[in-house]
Motif scaffolding. Structure first.
Motif, PDB file in Angstrom:
ATOM      1  N   ARG A  38       0.837  -1.189   0.000  1.00  0.00           N
ATOM      2  CA  ARG A  38       0.000   0.000   0.000  1.00  0.00           C
ATOM      3  C   ARG A  38       0.877   1.246   0.000  1.00  0.00           C
ATOM      4  O   ARG A  38       2.020   1.218   0.462  1.00  0.00           O
ATOM      5  CB  ARG A  38      -0.951   0.017   1.187  1.00  0.00           C
ATOM      6  N   GLN A  39       0.296   2.290  -0.543  1.00  0.00           N
ATOM      7  CA  GLN A  39       1.019   3.548  -0.626  1.00  0.00           C
ATOM      8  C   GLN A  39       0.069   4.688  -0.343  1.00  0.00           C
ATOM      9  O   GLN A  39      -0.900   4.908  -1.076  1.00  0.00           O
ATOM     10  CB  GLN A  39       1.664   3.715  -2.000  1.00  0.00           C
ATOM     11  N   ALA A  40       0.350   5.403   0.732  1.00  0.00           N
ATOM     12  CA  ALA A  40      -0.420   6.586   1.089  1.00  0.00           C
ATOM     13  C   ALA A  40       0.219   7.801   0.423  1.00  0.00           C
ATOM     14  O   ALA A  40       1.410   7.777   0.085  1.00  0.00           O
ATOM     15  CB  ALA A  40      -0.443   6.753   2.601  1.00  0.00           C
ATOM     16  N   PRO A  41      -0.541   8.865   0.238  1.00  0.00           N
ATOM     17  CA  PRO A  41       0.005  10.075  -0.415  1.00  0.00           C
ATOM     18  C   PRO A  41       1.257  10.578   0.296  1.00  0.00           C
ATOM     19  O   PRO A  41       1.272  10.740   1.520  1.00  0.00           O
ATOM     20  CB  PRO A  41      -1.141  11.077  -0.302  1.00  0.00           C
ATOM     21  N   GLY A  42       2.306  10.803  -0.483  1.00  0.00           N
ATOM     22  CA  GLY A  42       3.541  11.336   0.060  1.00  0.00           C
ATOM     23  C   GLY A  42       4.395  10.348   0.823  1.00  0.00           C
ATOM     24  O   GLY A  42       5.407  10.728   1.416  1.00  0.00           O
ATOM     25  N   ASP A  90      -5.132   3.161   7.567  1.00  0.00           N
ATOM     26  CA  ASP A  90      -5.084   2.150   6.510  1.00  0.00           C
ATOM     27  C   ASP A  90      -5.402   2.754   5.141  1.00  0.00           C
ATOM     28  O   ASP A  90      -5.291   2.065   4.120  1.00  0.00           O
ATOM     29  CB  ASP A  90      -6.084   1.029   6.796  1.00  0.00           C
ATOM     30  N   THR A  91      -5.797   4.013   5.118  1.00  0.00           N
ATOM     31  CA  THR A  91      -6.117   4.675   3.865  1.00  0.00           C
ATOM     32  C   THR A  91      -4.894   4.729   2.951  1.00  0.00           C
ATOM     33  O   THR A  91      -3.821   5.201   3.353  1.00  0.00           O
ATOM     34  CB  THR A  91      -6.625   6.106   4.118  1.00  0.00           C
ATOM     35  N   ALA A  92      -5.051   4.225   1.739  1.00  0.00           N
ATOM     36  CA  ALA A  92      -3.934   4.156   0.795  1.00  0.00           C
ATOM     37  C   ALA A  92      -4.438   3.555  -0.516  1.00  0.00           C
ATOM     38  O   ALA A  92      -5.563   3.037  -0.581  1.00  0.00           O
ATOM     39  CB  ALA A  92      -2.801   3.307   1.351  1.00  0.00           C
ATOM     40  N   VAL A  93      -3.583   3.602  -1.509  1.00  0.00           N
ATOM     41  CA  VAL A  93      -3.799   2.788  -2.708  1.00  0.00           C
ATOM     42  C   VAL A  93      -3.146   1.439  -2.444  1.00  0.00           C
ATOM     43  O   VAL A  93      -1.981   1.379  -2.051  1.00  0.00           O
ATOM     44  CB  VAL A  93      -3.185   3.448  -3.955  1.00  0.00           C
ATOM     45  N   GLN A 115      -2.700  -2.279 -11.112  1.00  0.00           N
ATOM     46  CA  GLN A 115      -2.863  -0.839 -11.262  1.00  0.00           C
ATOM     47  C   GLN A 115      -3.223  -0.156  -9.943  1.00  0.00           C
ATOM     48  O   GLN A 115      -3.162   1.070  -9.843  1.00  0.00           O
ATOM     49  CB  GLN A 115      -3.962  -0.532 -12.294  1.00  0.00           C
ATOM     50  N   GLY A 116      -3.597  -0.926  -8.955  1.00  0.00           N
ATOM     51  CA  GLY A 116      -3.915  -0.376  -7.646  1.00  0.00           C
ATOM     52  C   GLY A 116      -5.400  -0.120  -7.467  1.00  0.00           C
ATOM     53  O   GLY A 116      -6.137   0.114  -8.432  1.00  0.00           O
ATOM     54  N   THR A 117      -5.837  -0.182  -6.224  1.00  0.00           N
ATOM     55  CA  THR A 117      -7.225   0.125  -5.886  1.00  0.00           C
ATOM     56  C   THR A 117      -7.231   0.983  -4.616  1.00  0.00           C
ATOM     57  O   THR A 117      -6.497   0.699  -3.672  1.00  0.00           O
ATOM     58  CB  THR A 117      -8.051  -1.159  -5.700  1.00  0.00           C
ATOM     59  N   GLN A 118      -8.047   2.016  -4.623  1.00  0.00           N
ATOM     60  CA  GLN A 118      -8.057   2.973  -3.517  1.00  0.00           C
ATOM     61  C   GLN A 118      -8.905   2.449  -2.368  1.00  0.00           C
ATOM     62  O   GLN A 118     -10.046   2.005  -2.555  1.00  0.00           O
ATOM     63  CB  GLN A 118      -8.623   4.310  -3.983  1.00  0.00           C
ATOM     64  N   VAL A 119      -8.343   2.528  -1.175  1.00  0.00           N
ATOM     65  CA  VAL A 119      -9.070   2.234   0.056  1.00  0.00           C
ATOM     66  C   VAL A 119      -9.044   3.490   0.913  1.00  0.00           C
ATOM     67  O   VAL A 119      -7.967   4.021   1.206  1.00  0.00           O
ATOM     68  CB  VAL A 119      -8.432   1.058   0.820  1.00  0.00           C
ATOM     69  N   THR A 120     -10.211   3.967   1.280  1.00  0.00           N
ATOM     70  CA  THR A 120     -10.316   5.156   2.108  1.00  0.00           C
ATOM     71  C   THR A 120     -11.137   4.830   3.348  1.00  0.00           C
ATOM     72  O   THR A 120     -12.261   4.332   3.225  1.00  0.00           O
ATOM     73  CB  THR A 120     -10.980   6.308   1.345  1.00  0.00           C
TER      74      THR A 120
END
Length: 123
Positions: A38-42, A90-93, A115-120
């Motif tokens: 997973r990758q969170a913004p920044g 846990d919010t991330a792609v 391609q990734g899926t967004q989890v918010t």
């Protein structure tokens, strides 16, 4: 090359659950394991969990142990990530990735990525 397609992301309240799916196709016989990152913004992309195709060995990041469960369906070439007790952090792609190695946590060892899926997760 292994092609990977993730699905199942979305918006959920804290404490809720989501199940991510990763469907693999192509040269799946070259894959020893599938992992979730997973990758969170920044922030950097980090390891979440992985599972081997052959013997169901599973590995988890400490931050998700006891809350997330990775599983596989070999007949469908699909790996799942059941996420319970979700937290805002846990919010991330979330990305699915394939590796020829077993038991590795490093993104560098994973050669194919979805391609990734967004989890918010809202608080």
């Amino acid at each position: 090359q292994v092609q990977l397609v993730e699905s199942g992301g979305g918006l959920v309240q804290a404490g809720g659950s989501l199940r991510l799916s990763c469907a693999a196709s192509g040269r799946t016989f070259r894959s020893a394991a599938l992992g979730w990152f997973r990758q969170a913004p920044g922030k950097e992309r980090t390891f979440v969990a992985s599972i081997t195709w052959s013997d169901d060995s599973t590995y988890y990041a400490d931050s998700v142990k006891g809350r997330f469960t990775i599983s596989r369906d070999n007949a469908k070439n699909t790996v799942y990530l059941q996420m319970n007790s979700l937290k805002p952090e846990d919010t991330a792609v979330y990305y699915c990735a394939s590796t020829v190695y077993s038991g590795t946590y490093s993104p560098k060892d994973f050669g194919s990525w979805g391609q990734g899926t967004q989890v918010t997760v809202s608080s």
